[in-house]
Design a protein around this motif. Structure first.
Motif, PDB file in Angstrom:
ATOM      1  N   ARG A 183     -18.955 -73.713  11.591  1.00  0.00           N
ATOM      2  CA  ARG A 183     -18.343 -74.758  10.777  1.00  0.00           C
ATOM      3  C   ARG A 183     -18.658 -76.087  11.434  1.00  0.00           C
TER       4      ARG A 183
ATOM      5  N   CYS B 234     -14.670 -63.981   3.677  1.00  0.00           N
ATOM      6  CA  CYS B 234     -14.632 -64.076   2.219  1.00  0.00           C
ATOM      7  C   CYS B 234     -16.029 -64.020   1.604  1.00  0.00           C
TER       8      CYS B 234
ATOM      9  N   GLU C  52     -15.149 -71.600  -2.508  1.00  0.00           N
ATOM     10  CA  GLU C  52     -13.874 -71.917  -1.864  1.00  0.00           C
ATOM     11  C   GLU C  52     -13.217 -70.653  -1.320  1.00  0.00           C
ATOM     12  N   TYR C  53     -12.689 -70.763  -0.085  1.00  0.00           N
ATOM     13  CA  TYR C  53     -12.065 -69.602   0.538  1.00  0.00           C
ATOM     14  C   TYR C  53     -10.767 -69.241  -0.174  1.00  0.00           C
ATOM     15  N   LYS C  54     -10.610 -67.960  -0.479  1.00  0.00           N
ATOM     16  CA  LYS C  54      -9.367 -67.420  -1.013  1.00  0.00           C
ATOM     17  C   LYS C  54      -9.034 -66.148  -0.237  1.00  0.00           C
TER      18      LYS C  54
ATOM     19  N   GLY D  36     -10.980 -69.031   9.993  1.00  0.00           N
ATOM     20  CA  GLY D  36     -10.094 -69.994   9.342  1.00  0.00           C
ATOM     21  C   GLY D  36     -10.335 -71.436   9.719  1.00  0.00           C
ATOM     22  N   ARG D  37     -11.300 -71.709  10.594  1.00  0.00           N
ATOM     23  CA  ARG D  37     -11.618 -73.113  10.878  1.00  0.00           C
ATOM     24  C   ARG D  37     -12.085 -73.776   9.589  1.00  0.00           C
TER      25      ARG D  37
ATOM     26  N   LEU E  24     -10.136 -74.487   7.120  1.00  0.00           N
ATOM     27  CA  LEU E  24      -9.130 -74.256   6.091  1.00  0.00           C
ATOM     28  C   LEU E  24      -7.873 -75.034   6.444  1.00  0.00           C
ATOM     29  N   GLY E  25      -6.880 -74.986   5.583  1.00  0.00           N
ATOM     30  CA  GLY E  25      -5.626 -75.671   5.860  1.00  0.00           C
ATOM     31  C   GLY E  25      -4.709 -74.825   6.723  1.00  0.00           C
TER      32      GLY E  25
ATOM     33  N   VAL F   7      -2.920 -71.901   5.057  1.00  0.00           N
ATOM     34  CA  VAL F   7      -3.660 -70.641   4.952  1.00  0.00           C
ATOM     35  C   VAL F   7      -3.611 -69.900   6.285  1.00  0.00           C
TER      36      VAL F   7
END
Length: 303
Positions: free
Chosen positions: A64, A198, A231-233, A265-266, A268-269, A272
């Motif tokens: 990232r 994801c 987008e990550y989900k 998860g870097r 992301l918010g 999350v």
């Protein structure tokens, strides 16, 4: 053994490696004391093996880019206070010899070599791995999933390399149970599974995606590649055949002898990230109390 995450047999311990060393410092300032002081909220068999990340403008960074504003000394002090290992994400795949003298990255190595629980570096480049082993021997090395080793024989060969303390396989090897189960104990201890990717398992351009990020971190021209995953989900990640959930960890991986699990998860918010922690580390009946301790109060409006 229950499949809902309730129990691990014997003295088994699961080590989670969490994202956002430089991105989620405000979150961890709240969460880490909670994890230490209210252990009854969390599964007794889990701990935090490390928190990983890199500053936004880190030349050696990979995976990232553009995230992470925390001060290095403050980030180190935070994890040191809780006895957690910090890991620098140095997984740039396109480094050249002239990049090794970067002042900021070398300063980060000097800082995190002082970590009380031992600092590490996640690397892709063999050039960088050799440099770090020589210059900063107090940093342990982790072989990055950005190498995209999708053949099990290549992954096993990576595990057998003595310079790496851990190896993160490509997520498409997560369910190769026959080959994984046949690994000797000393190699199982080095495997660190990426649980919640994801990206589609059919993606043929995963390495190109990582190379695009590496170019950006080097300040080179963007080749225009964009991840097919969008987008990550978390809900979409859970439907992936490569997903490793808490029930899988307790019911399958721990009995096979594996204990290290990486949560991506870097970028992301932090909301999350909290959902990841609730799923993987928090007793279901105590999840509301964790939310209340972290952010939820009677005056909160969502809209």
């Amino acid at each position: 053994m229950k499949a809902d995450g309730g129990n691990c047999s014997g003295a088994a311990k699961v080590h989670f490696h969490l994202p956002g060393l430089f991105e989620f410092d405000s979150f961890y300032e709240v969460f880490l004391p909670l994890f230490r002081e209210r252990r009854e909220f969390f599964y007794p068999w889990c701990d935090i093996g490390s928190v990983y990340g890199a500053p936004a403008d880190c030349l050696w960074g990979g995976g990232r880019c553009g995230f992470g504003e925390a001060d290095a000394e403050e980030a180190l002090a935070l994890v040191d206070a809780h006895g957690i290992s910090p890991r620098l994400t140095f997984s740039n795949s396109l480094l050249r010899a002239e990049h090794l003298s970067d002042r900021k990255c070398n300063a980060l190595c000097r800082t995190f070599s002082k970590a009380s629980a031992g600092g590490g570096a996640i690397v892709h480049s063999d050039l960088l791995a050799r440099y770090l082993a020589e210059k900063y021997p107090d940093l342990y090395l982790v072989s990055s999933t950005t190498k995209v080793l999708t053949e099990f024989a290549d992954f096993e060969a990576e595990l057998r390399r003595g310079e790496f303390s851990f190896v993160v396989p490509d997520f498409r090897l997560n369910k190769s149970f026959g080959s994984l189960g046949a690994l000797p104990r000393e190699l199982k201890d080095k495997v660190e599974f990426l649980c919640n990717e994801c990206c589609p398992v059919t993606c043929a351009r995963r390495k190109a995606c990582y190379e695009s990020v590496s170019r950006k971190n080097l300040g080179e021209r963007d080749d225009g590649h964009r991840c097919a995953g969008g987008e990550y989900k978390f809900s979409r990640a859970m439907r992936s055949p490569a997903f490793i959930g808490v029930g899988d960890i307790v019911g399958k991986y721990v009995p096979m002898g594996f204990s290290n699990f990486k949560i991506e998860g870097r970028g992301l918010g932090s909301a999350v990230l909290l959902e990841f922690i609730l799923h993987y580390m928090t007793r279901p009946e105590r999840q509301l109390e964790v939310r209340e301790a972290v952010y939820l109060d009677s005056a909160l409006d969502l809209f």
